[in-house]
Write a protein that holds these residues in place. Structure first.
Motif, PDB file in Angstrom:
ATOM      1  N   GLU A   1     135.511  -2.305 -45.305  1.00 41.19           N
ATOM      2  CA  GLU A   1     136.555  -2.961 -44.520  1.00 41.19           C
ATOM      3  C   GLU A   1     137.193  -1.998 -43.533  1.00 41.19           C
ATOM      4  O   GLU A   1     137.526  -2.378 -42.410  1.00 41.19           O
ATOM      5  CB  GLU A   1     137.601  -3.604 -45.426  1.00 41.19           C
ATOM      6  CG  GLU A   1     137.074  -4.845 -46.090  1.00 41.19           C
ATOM      7  CD  GLU A   1     138.159  -5.812 -46.538  1.00 41.19           C
ATOM      8  OE1 GLU A   1     139.240  -5.853 -45.916  1.00 41.19           O
ATOM      9  OE2 GLU A   1     137.902  -6.526 -47.521  1.00 41.19           O
TER      10      GLU A   1
ATOM     11  N   VAL B   1     134.867  -1.714 -40.556  1.00 40.53           N
ATOM     12  CA  VAL B   1     134.938  -2.909 -39.704  1.00 40.53           C
ATOM     13  C   VAL B   1     136.213  -2.880 -38.861  1.00 40.53           C
ATOM     14  O   VAL B   1     136.175  -3.138 -37.654  1.00 40.53           O
ATOM     15  CB  VAL B   1     134.863  -4.193 -40.561  1.00 40.53           C
ATOM     16  CG1 VAL B   1     135.230  -5.417 -39.741  1.00 40.53           C
ATOM     17  CG2 VAL B   1     133.482  -4.346 -41.168  1.00 40.53           C
TER      18      VAL B   1
ATOM     19  N   GLU C   1     135.852  -0.492 -36.026  1.00 35.66           N
ATOM     20  CA  GLU C   1     134.950  -1.021 -34.987  1.00 35.66           C
ATOM     21  C   GLU C   1     135.658  -2.055 -34.110  1.00 35.66           C
ATOM     22  O   GLU C   1     135.316  -2.226 -32.954  1.00 35.66           O
ATOM     23  CB  GLU C   1     133.701  -1.646 -35.622  1.00 35.66           C
ATOM     24  CG  GLU C   1     132.770  -0.646 -36.248  1.00 35.66           C
ATOM     25  CD  GLU C   1     132.089   0.247 -35.223  1.00 35.66           C
ATOM     26  OE1 GLU C   1     131.722  -0.231 -34.125  1.00 35.66           O
ATOM     27  OE2 GLU C   1     131.936   1.447 -35.518  1.00 35.66           O
TER      28      GLU C   1
END
Length: 133
Positions: free
Chosen positions: A87, A90, A93
């Motif tokens: 997580e 992510v 990103e």
């Protein structure tokens, strides 16, 4: 993706000597705060519970934030560390979308028994999806 060991190695300390704010925490290599556990205020309300954790409203740095605490609800072979790292990757990103379409990651910390993220607290969306913009 950086390992937890490298995150801790690269963490830099930042202490404010102002006794009113008592802000003393580190930052990771992406300049995201890594707070001490006692800097996160008490739970004000539970916002939701899901497969990998619970989200509560707390006070951090004198502002309300959404605190996601990772708690695995099922034994599906995943570890807290792997869920947290995935997580975190992510969210990093999606950094260009923070504050627009994705809540800003304000802080994170991997405590072995209670890893967590502090996220920008937004307004809930209406139940009627046709009114979403």
């Amino acid at each position: 993706m950086a390992s937890l060991e490298s995150l801790e190695d690269e963490e830099t300390d930042s202490c404010n000597e102002d006794l009113e704010t008592q802000s003393c925490f580190g930052y990771d290599e992406f300049d995201i705060a890594i707070p001490w556990f006692d800097q996160i205020g008490p739970t004000l309300e539970v916002l939701g519970v899901g497969r990998s954790g619970k989200v509560t409203k707390v006070i951090w740095n004198d502002q309300p934030v959404a605190l996601k605490t990772f708690i695995l609800q099922r034994n599906d072979g995943r570890s807290l560390e792997s869920v947290y790292e995935n997580e975190l990757e992510v969210l990093r990103e999606l950094r260009d979308l923070w504050g627009k379409h994705v809540p800003e990651l304000l802080f994170h910390k991997f405590w072995p028994t209670s890893p967590m993220f502090g996220l920008e607290l937004g307004e809930p969306l209406p139940d009627d999806m046709d009114t979403w913009h």
